[in-house]
Design a protein around this motif. Structure first.
Motif, PDB file in Angstrom:
ATOM      1  N   VAL A  98       3.730   2.513   9.157  1.00 43.38           N
ATOM      2  CA  VAL A  98       3.775   2.386   7.692  1.00 43.38           C
ATOM      3  C   VAL A  98       5.184   2.233   7.139  1.00 43.38           C
ATOM      4  O   VAL A  98       5.365   1.916   5.963  1.00 43.38           O
ATOM      5  N   LYS A  99       6.203   2.434   7.974  1.00 38.12           N
ATOM      6  CA  LYS A  99       7.594   2.410   7.483  1.00 38.12           C
ATOM      7  C   LYS A  99       7.939   1.115   6.755  1.00 38.12           C
ATOM      8  O   LYS A  99       8.679   1.124   5.770  1.00 38.12           O
ATOM      9  N   LYS A 100       7.417   0.005   7.247  1.00 37.86           N
ATOM     10  CA  LYS A 100       7.805  -1.281   6.653  1.00 37.86           C
ATOM     11  C   LYS A 100       7.273  -1.460   5.237  1.00 37.86           C
ATOM     12  O   LYS A 100       7.747  -2.356   4.511  1.00 37.86           O
ATOM     13  N   TYR A 101       6.311  -0.615   4.840  1.00 39.51           N
ATOM     14  CA  TYR A 101       5.765  -0.723   3.484  1.00 39.51           C
ATOM     15  C   TYR A 101       6.475   0.202   2.493  1.00 39.51           C
ATOM     16  O   TYR A 101       6.187   0.170   1.297  1.00 39.51           O
ATOM     17  N   ILE A 102       7.368   1.023   2.983  1.00 37.71           N
ATOM     18  CA  ILE A 102       8.075   1.981   2.136  1.00 37.71           C
ATOM     19  C   ILE A 102       9.386   1.355   1.683  1.00 37.71           C
ATOM     20  O   ILE A 102      10.285   1.106   2.488  1.00 37.71           O
ATOM     21  N   ARG A 156      -5.280   1.756  -3.016  1.00 38.35           N
ATOM     22  CA  ARG A 156      -6.487   1.078  -2.549  1.00 38.35           C
ATOM     23  C   ARG A 156      -6.254  -0.365  -2.147  1.00 38.35           C
ATOM     24  O   ARG A 156      -7.204  -1.051  -1.757  1.00 38.35           O
ATOM     25  N   TRP A 157      -5.048  -0.859  -2.287  1.00 42.60           N
ATOM     26  CA  TRP A 157      -4.766  -2.238  -1.900  1.00 42.60           C
ATOM     27  C   TRP A 157      -3.327  -2.356  -1.407  1.00 42.60           C
ATOM     28  O   TRP A 157      -2.559  -1.406  -1.479  1.00 42.60           O
ATOM     29  N   GLY A 158      -2.989  -3.543  -0.937  1.00 40.77           N
ATOM     30  CA  GLY A 158      -1.640  -3.769  -0.424  1.00 40.77           C
ATOM     31  C   GLY A 158      -1.593  -3.709   1.087  1.00 40.77           C
ATOM     32  O   GLY A 158      -2.573  -3.379   1.762  1.00 40.77           O
ATOM     33  N   GLY A 159      -0.423  -4.031   1.636  1.00 43.25           N
ATOM     34  CA  GLY A 159      -0.276  -4.128   3.085  1.00 43.25           C
ATOM     35  C   GLY A 159      -0.609  -2.849   3.815  1.00 43.25           C
ATOM     36  O   GLY A 159      -1.280  -2.868   4.854  1.00 43.25           O
ATOM     37  N   ILE A 160      -0.161  -1.704   3.307  1.00 44.91           N
ATOM     38  CA  ILE A 160      -0.412  -0.441   4.001  1.00 44.91           C
ATOM     39  C   ILE A 160      -1.892  -0.150   4.119  1.00 44.91           C
ATOM     40  O   ILE A 160      -2.340   0.478   5.078  1.00 44.91           O
ATOM     41  N   ARG A 161      -2.662  -0.659   3.171  1.00 48.38           N
ATOM     42  CA  ARG A 161      -4.095  -0.358   3.149  1.00 48.38           C
ATOM     43  C   ARG A 161      -4.832  -1.011   4.312  1.00 48.38           C
ATOM     44  O   ARG A 161      -5.940  -0.595   4.652  1.00 48.38           O
ATOM     45  N   GLN A 162      -4.227  -2.007   4.938  1.00 54.20           N
ATOM     46  CA  GLN A 162      -4.870  -2.672   6.066  1.00 54.20           C
ATOM     47  C   GLN A 162      -4.468  -2.073   7.408  1.00 54.20           C
ATOM     48  O   GLN A 162      -4.836  -2.597   8.456  1.00 54.20           O
ATOM     49  N   VAL A 178     -18.571  -1.057  -0.417  1.00 50.05           N
ATOM     50  CA  VAL A 178     -17.629  -1.953   0.248  1.00 50.05           C
ATOM     51  C   VAL A 178     -16.304  -1.876  -0.509  1.00 50.05           C
ATOM     52  O   VAL A 178     -16.269  -1.990  -1.731  1.00 50.05           O
ATOM     53  N   SER A 179     -15.208  -1.679   0.217  1.00 46.75           N
ATOM     54  CA  SER A 179     -13.891  -1.553  -0.411  1.00 46.75           C
ATOM     55  C   SER A 179     -13.214  -2.916  -0.513  1.00 46.75           C
ATOM     56  O   SER A 179     -13.268  -3.710   0.419  1.00 46.75           O
ATOM     57  N   ARG A 180     -12.563  -3.156  -1.648  1.00 44.68           N
ATOM     58  CA  ARG A 180     -11.746  -4.363  -1.826  1.00 44.68           C
ATOM     59  C   ARG A 180     -10.296  -3.973  -1.567  1.00 44.68           C
ATOM     60  O   ARG A 180      -9.762  -3.057  -2.215  1.00 44.68           O
ATOM     61  N   LEU A 181      -9.622  -4.659  -0.638  1.00 49.58           N
ATOM     62  CA  LEU A 181      -8.278  -4.267  -0.231  1.00 49.58           C
ATOM     63  C   LEU A 181      -7.175  -5.091  -0.875  1.00 49.58           C
ATOM     64  O   LEU A 181      -6.004  -4.734  -0.765  1.00 49.58           O
ATOM     65  N   ASN A 182      -7.526  -6.213  -1.511  1.00 49.03           N
ATOM     66  CA  ASN A 182      -6.517  -6.963  -2.261  1.00 49.03           C
ATOM     67  C   ASN A 182      -7.005  -7.137  -3.697  1.00 49.03           C
ATOM     68  O   ASN A 182      -8.186  -6.981  -3.998  1.00 49.03           O
TER      69      ASN A 182
END
Length: 640
Positions: A74-78, A413-419, A610-614
């Motif tokens: 997760v570091k790259k998203y911080i 609930r969205w963004g790169g870290i969420r995946q 169902v979750s929406r991630l973007n």
């Protein structure tokens, strides 16, 4: 008479067994892992502290991993967030205290004012207008008169709008909130034995992201004895299904059956916990920012009658409409020259000071989205402000007889870290922290003991509701009431929560449950493709009847994990769920869905929602159903 001492000697082995038993009892009571399995020493690159990768919850019913907030995954998203630029850097011309408005002389130059006598200002009173049947709860009225004032003026009203003219030109508009003592509450409260309840909420912040982004706030709360619920697991997708259980004890589905048949209805008939506090002569307060998308107003009608004594959310809606600026995705970050989340915290302090002066117990529920709703890293910008807020109300004595709950509804609930796997887990594990009033630990020893033990149990919004219910009559929290393990869906944090408790026991669907074990599997496995196609069909079935929405097709499977509820990943007769991240066309929507394969029936089933991630943005502007907006891609956009 002589005593034969050899007969009284206790074998050495007995003491060893007794000591081991005591250690195991202590470990069970406080959920301390004497020997955590698969210990891995991880380095926190931010603070150089060591993290031990075991489990924050490790009970027979639930194991939740202890994840490093700064892990490599997760570091790259911080990243460093960009500060807000309110009003393009032009400061407010006026400020307020508890009872008055006053001119900020330091701001005159920003408005090109040399002689203050050339400045002409007045204020209008604003109040909520009760909606007519079928109208949305967003109406307001202004006073006919605009009351002139110069450099300062005492205010007796609740909400006002200020207008200033210079050289025959309107140069300044602003909105201010106050807390006048209302006639229906003044002098009516017997506060014997009652404690204030103050809930401060931050939208979309996981427990780990709170520690990651707001370390100063967390460290200060630790200094004043905060109790943190490490296994607090959300029960639904977004804010509404996670706060409704806190405020009513019901799921969204149960609320619909009980008192709110559809989004076209008002919430007046629903049993919110503040109504029970009102029966005990508490003053009740509800406040939120970004209230256009608030709990009761986003695609919903709100209330006919105002549900609480003081409602800051209406003021926020009007002020954002009039002077909101620095827009980011879903929120206005500023109203005029002030940060919106700061204005809400200042209002909380006005509530506390007013209630303290008038010896009025209060129940206050405050929710902020403007800081944290849309970006993983934005909470960092509020770290110093929240630390200062908590420090101020502690040092000024406003927590002496107040139980403070600091909480969130879910993680980002969205963004790169969420995946990522950790991002998925964090999204399901928001934070809940409690600071108890002075003397609580001694006065309610059994309740405090249970609370500390329950920090290492699986808990949910239903439990937080029961905790709020217990606090209505704290004198009833006697030992006989607190004894025995409670197996209910919702159990007060002050009672004994079973260590055998599972997600299924407390109404957490497989899709949201963090207690399961998992392994990553190949995305092209036949069972994965079958499950993904089934999930897309399920979304299309939900959209039936909405001809304006395009039919979705599977574009790609991005990630798959096999989740099991049993003690082994691939054990016999274990329930196996596939949690799949997939992309659909048109629109490139990224979704996360849990599909259960029903072996005996040779069928699949979607578990939970169902979750929406973007972000879907305006892709679903052709429908208003707040559940289906996640999936709909308007046909009008195809080929556009």
């Amino acid at each position: 008479m002589e005593v034969n001492e050899t007969k009284l000697k206790i074998p050495y082995a007995f003491w060893i067994l007794l000591l081991c038993g005591a250690m195991l009892f202590y470990a069970d009571v406080f959920q301390i892992q004497l020997y955590p399995p698969n210990e891995i020493l991880l380095r926190n690159n931010n603070s150089n502290k060591n993290y031990l990768a075991g489990f924050v919850i490790n009970t027979p019913g639930c194991r939740i991993p202890d994840m490093n907030p700064f892990s490599d995954g997760v570091k790259k998203y911080i990243k460093e967030p960009t500060p807000s630029n309110c009003n393009n850097g032009i400061p407010p011309l006026f400020e307020s205290n508890d009872t008055s408005l006053y001119l900020l002389n330091s701001s005159l130059a920003s408005y090109n004012i040399i002689d203050v006598n050339d400045l002409k200002c007045c204020y209008r009173t604003i109040w909520r207008k009760e909606p007519k049947e079928g109208e949305y709860d967003n109406k307001m009225e202004y006073s006919t008169n605009c009351y002139d004032f110069s450099e300062s003026v005492d205010i007796r009203e609740e909400f006002v709008k200020v207008i200033c003219v210079h050289d025959n030109r309107t140069i300044y508009k602003d909105m201010f909130s106050f807390v006048p003592v209302k006639h229906f509450s003044k002098g009516t409260v017997d506060d014997t034995g009652l404690m204030n309840i103050l809930v401060i909420g931050l939208d979309s912040v996981s427990r780990l992201n709170l520690h990651r982004q707001m370390p100063k706030t967390v460290d200060y709360l630790k200094q004043i004895g905060v109790v943190e619920m490490l296994g607090y697991n959300k029960v639904g997708d977004n804010t509404f299904p996670n706060l409704i259980p806190v405020l009513t004890g019901m799921s969204e589905e149960e609320l619909t059956k009980s008192c709110w048949p559809s989004s076209k209805h008002y919430f007046d008939n629903c049993s919110f916990v503040w109504k029970e506090y009102k029966k005990k002569n508490y003053v009740t307060v509800y406040g939120e920012d970004s209230s256009w998308m608030g709990l009761f107003n986003y695609q919903r009608r709100g209330f006919r009658k105002q549900t609480v004594d003081y409602a800051y959310n209406y003021f926020n809606r009007w002020s954002e409409n009039e002077i909101g600026n620095s827009h980011e995705i879903n929120v206005e970050e500023c109203e005029g020259g002030r940060l919106i989340y700061i204005d809400l915290l200042e209002y909380v302090k006005k509530i506390q000071r007013t209630m303290e002066r008038n010896k009025l117990p209060y129940f206050g529920f405050f929710w902020s989205s403007s800081l944290s709703h849309d970006y993983l890293n934005k909470p960092k910008l509020g770290d110093e402000a929240y630390k200062t807020f908590f420090k101020t109300i502690k040092e000024e004595g406003y927590l002496k007889n107040t139980l403070l709950i600091f909480m969130s509804d879910h993680g980002i609930r969205w963004g790169g870290i969420r995946q990522t796997f950790q991002g998925m887990m964090e999204e399901r594990l928001p934070f809940v922290m409690m600071v108890l009033p002075d003397g609580f630990e001694n006065q309610y020893q059994r309740a405090y003991h249970n609370l500390k033990r329950n920090t290492r149990r699986l808990t949910s919004p239903f439990d937080l509701h029961e905790t709020l219910v217990d606090l209505i009559n704290p004198s009833d929290m006697k030992d006989e009431y607190l004894e025995g393990v409670d197996q209910s869906r919702g159990v007060s944090f002050f009672r004994q929560i079973s260590k055998d408790r599972t997600c299924e026991d407390v109404g957490i669907s497989s899709h949201w449950c963090t207690c399961q074990q998992s392994v990553e599997i190949e995305n092209n496995a036949s069972v994965v493709i079958e499950s993904a196609l089934f999930a897309v069909d399920d979304m299309n079935n939900r959209l039936k009847g909405y001809a304006q929405c395009a039919t979705l097709t599977l574009d790609a499977v991005l990630n798959t994990r096999l989740m099991t509820h049993g003690s082994a990943i691939r054990g016999k007769n274990k329930i196996q769920d596939y949690i799949i991240t997939l992309r659909t066309l048109p629109g490139e929507g990224i979704f996360e869905v849990t599909v259960r394969k029903l072996e005996k029936l040779k069928k699949f089933a979607v578990m939970g929602t169902v979750s929406r991630l973007n972000l879907y943005g305006k892709q679903s502007s052709c429908i208003t159903d707040f559940h289906l907006k996640l999936y709909c891609y308007c046909k009008s956009l195809v080929g556009a």
